[in-house]
Design a protein around this motif. Structure first.
Motif, short mmCIF file in Angstrom:
data_model
loop_
_atom_site.label_atom_id
_atom_site.label_comp_id
_atom_site.label_asym_id
_atom_site.label_seq_id
_atom_site.Cartn_x
_atom_site.Cartn_y
_atom_site.Cartn_z
N VAL A 13 0.48 -1.18 0.01
CA VAL A 13 -0.03 -0.21 0.12
C VAL A 13 1.19 1.10 0.27
CG1 VAL A 13 -1.81 1.12 0.93
CG2 VAL A 13 -2.00 -0.97 0.69
N TYR A 14 0.87 2.18 -1.28
CA TYR A 14 1.25 3.49 -0.88
C TYR A 14 0.51 4.80 -1.58
CZ TYR A 14 4.90 6.99 -2.51
OH TYR A 14 5.41 7.69 -2.87
N ASP A 45 3.64 1.25 2.44
CA ASP A 45 4.84 1.79 2.15
C ASP A 45 5.34 3.37 2.19
OD1 ASP A 45 7.29 1.73 0.61
OD2 ASP A 45 6.27 1.08 -0.80
N ASN A 73 9.45 5.04 1.94
CA ASN A 73 9.01 4.54 0.83
C ASN A 73 10.48 3.59 0.12
OD1 ASN A 73 8.98 4.67 -2.90
ND2 ASN A 73 7.10 3.81 -1.83
N HIS A 76 7.45 -1.07 -4.51
CA HIS A 76 6.00 -1.85 -4.55
C HIS A 76 6.57 -3.51 -4.52
CE1 HIS A 76 3.45 -4.14 -7.67
NE2 HIS A 76 3.24 -4.52 -6.58
N ALA A 79 7.88 -4.05 -0.94
CA ALA A 79 6.80 -4.63 0.09
C ALA A 79 5.86 -5.39 0.27
CB ALA A 79 5.54 -2.51 -0.47
N ALA A 97 -3.27 -2.95 -3.84
CA ALA A 97 -4.48 -2.52 -2.81
C ALA A 97 -5.53 -2.09 -3.72
CB ALA A 97 -3.45 -1.98 -2.10
N GLN A 100 -7.55 -3.11 -8.58
CA GLN A 100 -7.26 -3.35 -10.04
C GLN A 100 -6.66 -5.34 -10.23
OE1 GLN A 100 -3.36 -0.97 -11.78
NE2 GLN A 100 -5.22 -1.10 -13.48
N LYS A 134 0.09 2.69 -21.68
CA LYS A 134 1.08 1.77 -20.67
C LYS A 134 0.43 0.18 -21.24
CE LYS A 134 1.30 0.40 -16.03
NZ LYS A 134 1.61 1.02 -14.38
N LYS A 208 1.17 4.80 -9.62
CA LYS A 208 2.68 4.80 -9.01
C LYS A 208 3.88 4.39 -9.49
CE LYS A 208 -0.36 6.09 -4.72
NZ LYS A 208 -1.83 5.03 -5.33
N TYR A 209 3.29 3.94 -10.80
CA TYR A 209 4.55 4.19 -12.37
C TYR A 209 4.85 4.63 -13.38
CZ TYR A 209 6.76 -0.77 -9.18
OH TYR A 209 6.29 -1.16 -9.12
N1 UDP Z 1 2.63 0.42 -4.38
C1 UDP Z 1 4.01 0.57 -3.28
N2 UDP Z 1 5.04 1.28 -3.30
C2 UDP Z 1 4.94 1.96 -4.29
C3 UDP Z 1 4.66 1.63 -5.18
C4 UDP Z 1 3.39 1.12 -5.56
O1 UDP Z 1 3.32 -0.35 -2.01
O2 UDP Z 1 6.43 2.87 -4.13
C5 UDP Z 1 1.75 -0.13 -4.15
C6 UDP Z 1 0.96 0.67 -4.67
O3 UDP Z 1 0.34 1.01 -3.47
C7 UDP Z 1 -0.36 -0.52 -4.86
C8 UDP Z 1 0.27 -1.59 -5.85
O4 UDP Z 1 1.49 -2.02 -5.45
O5 UDP Z 1 -1.05 -2.00 -4.30
C9 UDP Z 1 0.66 -1.42 -7.47
O6 UDP Z 1 1.35 -0.09 -7.80
P1 UDP Z 1 0.23 0.95 -8.95
O7 UDP Z 1 -1.29 0.29 -9.01
O8 UDP Z 1 0.68 2.08 -8.39
O9 UDP Z 1 0.87 -0.09 -10.25
P2 UDP Z 1 -0.02 0.09 -11.07
O10 UDP Z 1 -0.97 -1.24 -11.27
O11 UDP Z 1 -0.42 1.05 -11.66
O12 UDP Z 1 1.76 -0.69 -12.50
#
Ligand code: UDP
Ligand code: MG
Length: 349
Positions: A13-14, A45, A73, A76, A79, A97, A100, A134, A208-209
């Motif tokens: 979780v971030y 995180d 932090n 991901h 974490a 979290a 998705q 993406k 967060k990416y």
């Molecule tokens: N997350 C984390 N630390 C980070 C970036 C993301 O714990 O530095 C967590 C974020 O809260 C989420 C999961 O990792 O639960 C996936 O991140 P995100 O949804 O941003 O990635 P995406 O789905 O866009 O690839």
């Protein structure tokens, strides 16, 4: 049958304050019907948006929740790693979290596990609400990784997966700093299978990416599981050598026929020089990536710093964890009661 938790759900979780409550409720709803005992490990995180307070509130109301909070932090993948370290279930499920990865898919993962699979990974058959860029970059990325790595990393598969505790035990011993967790689970082996699911839109907040982090992540993935970028240099160097020989012969021939002045001039020389230097710098960068990672690993710093936990003991040392007999002289205080330690618990519930 032991009273040990059956499945540990691990969610990094971030800054997910707007998602957490609904996430918890969906996880609970998904697991309630499945007749399993479970725990939910939320790894904070370094959130700065009140996620931590919310986690503590939720954990206060439900003793199956555990909260692990980092000092900052750490990213991901780290974490997720901490969640696996602290989990004490017979199976560990990794899930985002932000909803998705729909928690409603969890019972399907568990069903495959009960059939006897050690890793059940969720394959994205469709990705909703993500930008063209993406989806395009992810498509290329997964196929590239699949092609150039030495192990079989399935395409279109994120970290959403279930692993048996015997896989988790191995992961807990893999302490590399640049982590590509989905590759690491493939590396372990045992019986693995995929199930398809539709990746949903993020319910609240932003990814967060950003591009920068995606590139770093891709580099970690490649360098962790492949030497292809280093090996490709030999082919390029041979090709260039042969090419230069050919061009040398052709130009010499043409000069004999058309006179000394043919193909003279510095412009060509300068362009070629720049082209070759850029090749060389590019490959120096690649070598640098491997060297920097080697340095990072050799420093052997801890992977993360925990600032507080809620609902948990201290994590066990790798050799004291579930499924591995505790070595003598070390105390086994922590998550798992002594009785269940040393059991290579593989029984499905
Ligand atoms: N997350 C984390 N630390 C980070 C970036 C993301 O714990 O530095 C967590 C974020 O809260 C989420 C999961 O990792 O639960 C996936 O991140 P995100 O949804 O941003 O990635 P995406 O789905 O866009 O690839
Ligand atoms: Mg997401």
């Amino acid at each position: 049958m032991s009273a040990r938790t059956t499945v540990s759900i691990v969610a990094p979780v971030y800054n997910e304050a707007g998602n957490l409550r609904r996430f918890y409720e969906e996880v609970r709803a998904a697991l309630e019907g499945a007749g399993l005992s479970w725990e939910l490990l939320l790894v904070n995180d370094g959130s700065t948006d009140g996620s931590h307070e919310l986690m503590l509130q939720l954990a206060d109301a439900d003793p199956r929740l555990r909260v692990i909070s980092f000092a900052r932090n750490f990213g991901h993948q780290i974490a997720v790693t901490a969640g696996i370290d602290y989990a004490c279930g017979r199976a560990v499920i990794l899930i985002d979290a932000d909803l998705q990865d729909p928690p409603a898919v969890i019972p399907r993962l568990v069903a495959k596990w009960r059939e006897g699979y050690d890793v059940v990974y969720a394959v994205r058959s469709e990705r909703k609400g993500e930008s063209f860029w993406k989806r395009f970059s992810a498509r290329i990325f997964y196929r590239l990784i699949h092609r150039i790595t030495d192990i079989d990393i399935p395409v279109d598969t994120g970290d959403f997966r279930l692993m048996d505790e015997r896989v988790a035990v191995v992961l807990r011993q893999m302490r590399e700093h640049h982590r590509f967790v989905r590759g690491m689970t493939s590396w372990v082996g045992y019986k693995q299978i995929g199930i398809e699911y539709v990746r949903e839109q993020r319910v609240w907040g932003e990814t967060k990416y950003p591009l920068r982090k995606m590139i770093a992540f891709a580099l970690d993935a490649v360098t962790s599981f492949s030497f292809f970028p280093l090996q490709i240099m030999i082919y390029i160097s041979f090709t260039l050598a042969i090419l230069s020989l050919l061009v040398g012969v052709i130009i010499s021939g043409l000069r004999l026929v058309m006179g000394e002045e043919f193909f003279g001039g510095q412009a060509t020389t300068i362009i070629l020089l720049l082209l070759l230097s850029s090749f060389q710098l590019f490959f120096l960068f690649i070598i640098g990536q491997y060297v920097a990672r080697t340095y990072d690993e050799s420093r052997d710093r801890p992977l993360y710093v925990v600032s507080s936990t809620y609902g948990l003991g201290e994590p066990l040392a790798p050799n004291q964890r579930i499924g591995i007999a505790p070595s003598s002289g070390q105390s086994g205080a922590g998550l798992v009661d002594q009785e269940t330690m040393g059991v290579a618990g593989h029984g499905r519930v």
